[in-house]
Design an enzyme around this catalytic site. Structure first.
Site, PDB file in Angstrom:
ATOM      1  CB  THR A   1       1.284  -8.960   0.947  1.00 12.89           C
ATOM      2  OG1 THR A   1       1.995  -8.281   1.990  1.00 12.89           O
ATOM      3  CG2 THR A   1       1.081 -10.415   1.321  1.00 12.89           C
TER       4      THR A   1
ATOM      5  CG  ASN B   1      11.525  -5.271   5.234  1.00 13.84           C
ATOM      6  OD1 ASN B   1      12.147  -6.047   4.508  1.00 13.84           O
ATOM      7  ND2 ASN B   1      10.813  -5.680   6.259  1.00 13.84           N
TER       8      ASN B   1
ATOM      9  CD  GLN C   1      10.403  -0.569   3.077  1.00 16.23           C
ATOM     10  OE1 GLN C   1      10.556   0.657   3.094  1.00 16.23           O
ATOM     11  NE2 GLN C   1       9.523  -1.159   3.863  1.00 16.23           N
TER      12      GLN C   1
ATOM     13  CG  HIS D   1       1.335   0.981   2.885  1.00 14.35           C
ATOM     14  ND1 HIS D   1       1.817   0.828   4.163  1.00 14.35           N
ATOM     15  CD2 HIS D   1       1.511  -0.211   2.278  1.00 14.35           C
ATOM     16  CE1 HIS D   1       2.261  -0.425   4.309  1.00 14.35           C
ATOM     17  NE2 HIS D   1       2.072  -1.069   3.176  1.00 14.35           N
TER      18      HIS D   1
ATOM     19  CB  THR E   1     -14.736  -4.474  -8.041  1.00 17.97           C
ATOM     20  OG1 THR E   1     -15.740  -5.344  -8.552  1.00 17.97           O
ATOM     21  CG2 THR E   1     -15.078  -3.028  -8.348  1.00 17.97           C
TER      22      THR E   1
ATOM     23  CB  CYS F   1       4.472  -7.765   8.815  1.00 18.23           C
ATOM     24  SG  CYS F   1       6.000  -7.633   7.951  1.00 18.23           S
TER      25      CYS F   1
HETATM   26  C1  PLP Z   1      10.156  -5.179   1.376  1.00 13.26           C
HETATM   27  C2  PLP Z   1       8.677  -5.331   1.527  1.00 13.26           C
HETATM   28  N1  PLP Z   1       8.023  -6.157   0.710  1.00 13.26           N
HETATM   29  C3  PLP Z   1       6.693  -6.311   0.798  1.00 13.26           C
HETATM   30  C4  PLP Z   1       5.945  -5.640   1.741  1.00 13.26           C
HETATM   31  C5  PLP Z   1       4.460  -5.858   1.802  1.00 13.26           C
HETATM   32  O1  PLP Z   1       3.783  -4.759   1.250  1.00 13.26           O
HETATM   33  P1  PLP Z   1       2.261  -4.439   1.671  1.00 13.26           P
HETATM   34  O2  PLP Z   1       2.320  -3.906   3.067  1.00 13.26           O
HETATM   35  O3  PLP Z   1       1.828  -3.416   0.666  1.00 13.26           O
HETATM   36  O4  PLP Z   1       1.522  -5.713   1.560  1.00 13.26           O
HETATM   37  C6  PLP Z   1       6.598  -4.772   2.628  1.00 13.26           C
HETATM   38  C7  PLP Z   1       5.833  -4.069   3.704  1.00 13.26           C
HETATM   39  O5  PLP Z   1       6.273  -3.971   4.823  1.00 13.26           O
HETATM   40  C8  PLP Z   1       8.000  -4.610   2.515  1.00 13.26           C
HETATM   41  O6  PLP Z   1       8.664  -3.789   3.328  1.00 13.26           O
END
Ligand code: PLP
Length: 387
Positions: A73, A152, A182, A204, A240, A327
């Site tokens: 993000t 995603n 992804q 992650h 940091t 999300c």
């Molecule tokens: C295609 C895509 N972009 C960005 C993100 C956001 O990544 P993060 O969860 O590391 O903020 C995700 C997470 O679901 C994602 O699937």
């Protein structure tokens, strides 16, 4: 209690044991602040450098082209806002797609309220970008094209090389940002070879720790920070550093790249098995993902089923899936991605995303099919409409 079957690997993955051990070890033993001048600081800084080297190597990039962030993000926000801030004289026209992750779409929604003109490109029924439309959209004011690599929700792989070719054929100084969250660690991506200028990755999704990501920035591209402070990460990302998380990301990236071929093959097999069994044993399903999607994602709509009800029935059997993007799935609105595919509301309402990792087995798929056979007749909406 049934054993756990985790099929929500696009939301997040279980960290590898080697990652957990490395993170714990750093937290216990390498706790210095990487900015400190004494040896505890230097030791911490070395671990960040090591991780950066690994990640740069996996991207065919230089170490100083990789900047750590708090996740995908933040990396997406930094890519877009930082690029525009760093290049204020460039035009205020941006091209993106209708199926970006919220961490891209919401930035563009904000920018359009600030006077930028954003073109959200259409996709086809399978989520593939309308590449012909792209050429017509590029104009003298276009400064940035931002396209997701692997969606995603559907697993659709976008033709990023085509995007770069079109941009190059026009010969305009437009920068390409790619959200590869992804895709990274699951397919080989060399941003330089593909003509990608800025690229987002996250830890992650590849069995690394949460809260860590990175942005690849080609050394010729100018980016300004969006966070101001102590000037860490060459002043591109103050704060940091999350030393243990960053180090764990490096460990995960190394494992992902060493086992990429094996994992891709295994997940492809599991996806095919699930797909075939859904069609033969369950029936009344509509496959939303394209046939040639990422082997890690299969999105399927169950006829006359509310996906959230199905999700919770599966959960009772210790099987974990998703109704869409993690999300946004808590918001009671239809997925913007599935809407952009032109799917009808009843298909969207029955959509479940299964997403795989190398931790999954054939037994996981067989047990999931058995669970679906048991659950679906119980929750089917009687007299549901036609599709
Ligand atoms: C295609 C895509 N972009 C960005 C993100 C956001 O990544 P993060 O969860 O590391 O903020 C995700 C997470 O679901 C994602 O699937």
């Amino acid at each position: 209690m049934n054993r756990e079957i985790y099929l929500d690997n696009s939301a997040t993955t279980k960290p590898y044991q080697r990652v957990v051990d490395a993170v714990n070890d750093i937290n216990i033993n390498v706790y210095g602040n990487p900015s400190s001048l004494h040896k505890k600081g230097i030791e911490a800084e070395k671990h960040i450098k090591r991780s950066k080297e690994i990640i740069a190597m996996t991207l065919g990039a230089k170490r100083d082209e990789v900047y750590f962030t708090s996740g995908g993000t933040e990396a997406n926000n930094l890519a877009i806002l930082g690029y525009l801030a760093g290049n204020p004289r460039k035009g205020k026209h941006i091209i993106t797609s209708k199926i970006e992750h919220p961490s891209v779409i919401e930035v563009f929604n904000y920018l359009s309220s600030q006077g930028y003109k954003i073109d959200f490109l259409d996709v086809d029924r399978y989520g593939v970008l309308n590449i012909n439309g792209l050429k017509d959209k590029i104009c003298k004011d276009t400064s940035l094209i931002s396209i997701i690599y692997v969606n995603n929700e559907t697993g659709t792989i976008e033709p990023i090389d085509e995007v770069a070719k079109i941009k190059n054929s026009i010969g305009k100084d437009v920068v390409i940002h790619v959200d590869a969250v992804q895709a990274y660690g699951k397919m080989n991506i060399n941003p330089k070879k593909y003509g990608i200028d800025i690229m987002t990755i996250s830890s992650h999704k590849i069995h690394g720790p949460k809260g860590v990501g990175a942005l690849y920035i080609n050394k010729d591209v100018r980016i300004k920070p969006i966070l101001f402070g102590g000037g860490q990460e060459s002043s591109i990302r103050s704060g940091t550093e999350n030393v243990s998380g960053i180090y764990g990301f490096g460990v995960a990236a190394q494992i992902a790249f060493e086992s990429m071929e094996k994992n891709t093959k295994a997940c492809y097999g599991l996806r095919e098995l699930l797909l075939n069994k859904l069609l033969s044993d369950i029936g009344e399903v509509e496959i939303i993902s394209p046939t040639n999607s990422s082997p890690y994602i299969l999105n399927v709509s169950f006829k006359n089923i509310k996906s959230e009800v199905l999700l919770h029935h599966l959960e009772e059997k210790n099987i974990f899936v998703s109704t869409g993007a993690a999300c946004s799935s808590k918001k009671n609105v239809h997925s913007h991605v599935l809407k952009a595919l032109g799917l009808s509301p009843d298909i969207i309402e029955g959509a479940i995303r299964f997403s795989f990792s190398s931790n999954n087995t054939v037994e996981d798929i067989e047990e999931t099919i058995n669970a679906l056979k048991d659950i679906i007749p119980k929750i089917k909406i009687k007299g549901g409409g036609k599709r």
